[in-house]
Design an enzyme around this catalytic site. Sequence first.
Site, PDB file in Angstrom:
ATOM      1  N   TYR A 131      14.398   4.374   0.029  1.00  0.00           N
ATOM      2  CA  TYR A 131      15.046   3.110   0.127  1.00  0.00           C
ATOM      3  C   TYR A 131      13.916   2.160   0.077  1.00  0.00           C
ATOM      4  O   TYR A 131      12.798   2.332   0.640  1.00  0.00           O
ATOM      5  CB  TYR A 131      15.615   2.723   1.645  1.00  0.00           C
ATOM      6  CG  TYR A 131      16.031   1.507   1.642  1.00  0.00           C
ATOM      7  CD1 TYR A 131      17.282   1.053   1.082  1.00  0.00           C
ATOM      8  CD2 TYR A 131      15.406   0.450   2.472  1.00  0.00           C
ATOM      9  CE1 TYR A 131      17.676  -0.182   1.240  1.00  0.00           C
ATOM     10  CE2 TYR A 131      16.023  -0.762   2.499  1.00  0.00           C
ATOM     11  CZ  TYR A 131      17.256  -1.151   1.915  1.00  0.00           C
ATOM     12  OH  TYR A 131      17.576  -2.490   2.040  1.00  0.00           O
TER      13      TYR A 131
ATOM     14  N   ASP B 245       5.082   2.471  -1.483  1.00  0.00           N
ATOM     15  CA  ASP B 245       6.040   1.589  -0.847  1.00  0.00           C
ATOM     16  C   ASP B 245       5.601   1.915   0.753  1.00  0.00           C
ATOM     17  O   ASP B 245       6.083   2.677   1.425  1.00  0.00           O
ATOM     18  CB  ASP B 245       7.382   1.732  -0.871  1.00  0.00           C
ATOM     19  CG  ASP B 245       8.140   0.757  -0.186  1.00  0.00           C
ATOM     20  OD1 ASP B 245       7.619   0.012   0.528  1.00  0.00           O
ATOM     21  OD2 ASP B 245       9.331   0.718  -0.375  1.00  0.00           O
TER      22      ASP B 245
ATOM     23  N   LYS C 158       7.377  -6.083   7.002  1.00  0.00           N
ATOM     24  CA  LYS C 158       7.425  -5.579   8.247  1.00  0.00           C
ATOM     25  C   LYS C 158       6.541  -5.732   9.342  1.00  0.00           C
ATOM     26  O   LYS C 158       6.155  -7.022   9.738  1.00  0.00           O
ATOM     27  CB  LYS C 158       8.264  -4.047   8.353  1.00  0.00           C
ATOM     28  CG  LYS C 158       9.479  -3.977   7.592  1.00  0.00           C
ATOM     29  CD  LYS C 158       9.962  -2.607   8.043  1.00  0.00           C
ATOM     30  CE  LYS C 158      11.300  -2.189   7.266  1.00  0.00           C
ATOM     31  NZ  LYS C 158      12.584  -2.796   7.679  1.00  0.00           N
TER      32      LYS C 158
END
Length: 457
Positions: A168, A268, A296
């Site tokens: 994801y 990522d 985040k």
Amino acid sequence: MSVTDSTTMSELVARAKAITERELAIYTERTKGSQVATERARKVLPAGVPSSFQAYDPHPIVVKHASGSRMIDVDDNEYVDYDMGFGALFAGHMHPAVRKAVEEQLDEGTLYVTPCELDAEVAELLGDRYGFPMWRPTNSGTEATMDAIRLARGVTKREKLVKVEGGYHGHHDEVMVSNKPALADAGPADAPFSVPQSAGITQGTIDDVIVIPYNDAPALERVLANRDVACFIVEPVMENIGICLPEPGYLEAVREICTKYGTLLIFDEVKTGITAGLGGATTVLGVRPDLITLAKSIGGGFPVGAFGGKAEYMELIATGEVLHLGTYNGNPLVMAATKATLTEACTADAIEAAIALNTRLVQACQKIIDDSGIPAHTVQFGAKGCITWSIDPVRNYRDYKATDFDLAFAQWMHGINRGILLPPGLDEQWLISVMHSEADAMRYADVFAEFVAELTA
Ligand SMILES: Cc1ncc(COP(=O)(O)O)c(C=O)c1O
């Protein structure tokens, strides 16, 4: 031993389902306020939530307060938060240093849309941690991966991208492919199909995305051999199927293959970035990508993202050949929160302490597993951990799909009624933040022990 000698796997699953049924009834009873709030929200928000990840049956808990490592719902139930905003809150809920920085910035204004000194200060801090000279801020991980992919295409003048099955990378179209495909649609394990995860994604986009299994370097080499792939985007440690670690030599091989075929390697690190240790997985595992994406936890709870990389690539943004835009990029409030997170809340010492505490929690859970013989194991990466309901390690998405979801769901339901808040999707992991106390962290193991005792009684 796969299950306790006297108990078969089917018995364990039957017990797990009975626990789930009982706990669902308890949940419904103790979260009536959340039910009312969700019913109201469903009239004005699809599924009653602002992001579809937040929806689950019969209704999510609706929260009214969070601080440190705790959250309180509208029914006044208190939880130790192990979800921590899908890992965004390594600094904890409203860390005092982040709060102070944001309060001070409020007095100076919230949005300039012309540079402020904080932009460069944050880029310098990211440079120190991750070893890349140039950065651009974004507002989310989605924007960071979207912009990094565009930059890779601009650099290479190629259109295709490669991602791993089960990976994801946010909710823009080209990475919403084969995130969690149904096995019936997913094709052969060694050459998976590109399966769109949502309606509304064009065939052209799907055709540009090649999907391969994680931990399979030969598969990567096969799809890069045509020299038409702009980038391989991958989490160095997959953190959207529990925690899936790279096998020894995998990331080194990936690095070599990408270089050989002129494909940019994008790590990522939206989830691993700060929680893996100082300098992220890139530093901890010692393999350097060409571009890196963050979000985040670098923002201490505020909406931020960033991408950075080698100067020769980021230079294309300076020349305007590749455009990177955004009204809210580098907004001072978020930059102040990010700076405080990186310099005061999540310092080297604080990160080390949180990881050490997490190690104690992981070891306690593993001991419970070993003593009971249940078909599970623990996985740790930095300040994150998970219980995976299989005996064998998970090397890729297909392995993850073979883990036992009945047992995982029963544990989740049992935990939430005892104040253990974990991400709803069973595909995530816990995070021990810099604000979790020893008692808070270890509560997870105590409740897990209770669950295992009932399961194997
Ligand atoms: C690895 C990874 N990349 C990117 C994203 C997208 O980040 P955001 O939700 O901030 O858009 C996520 C979100 O969970 C993620 O886990």
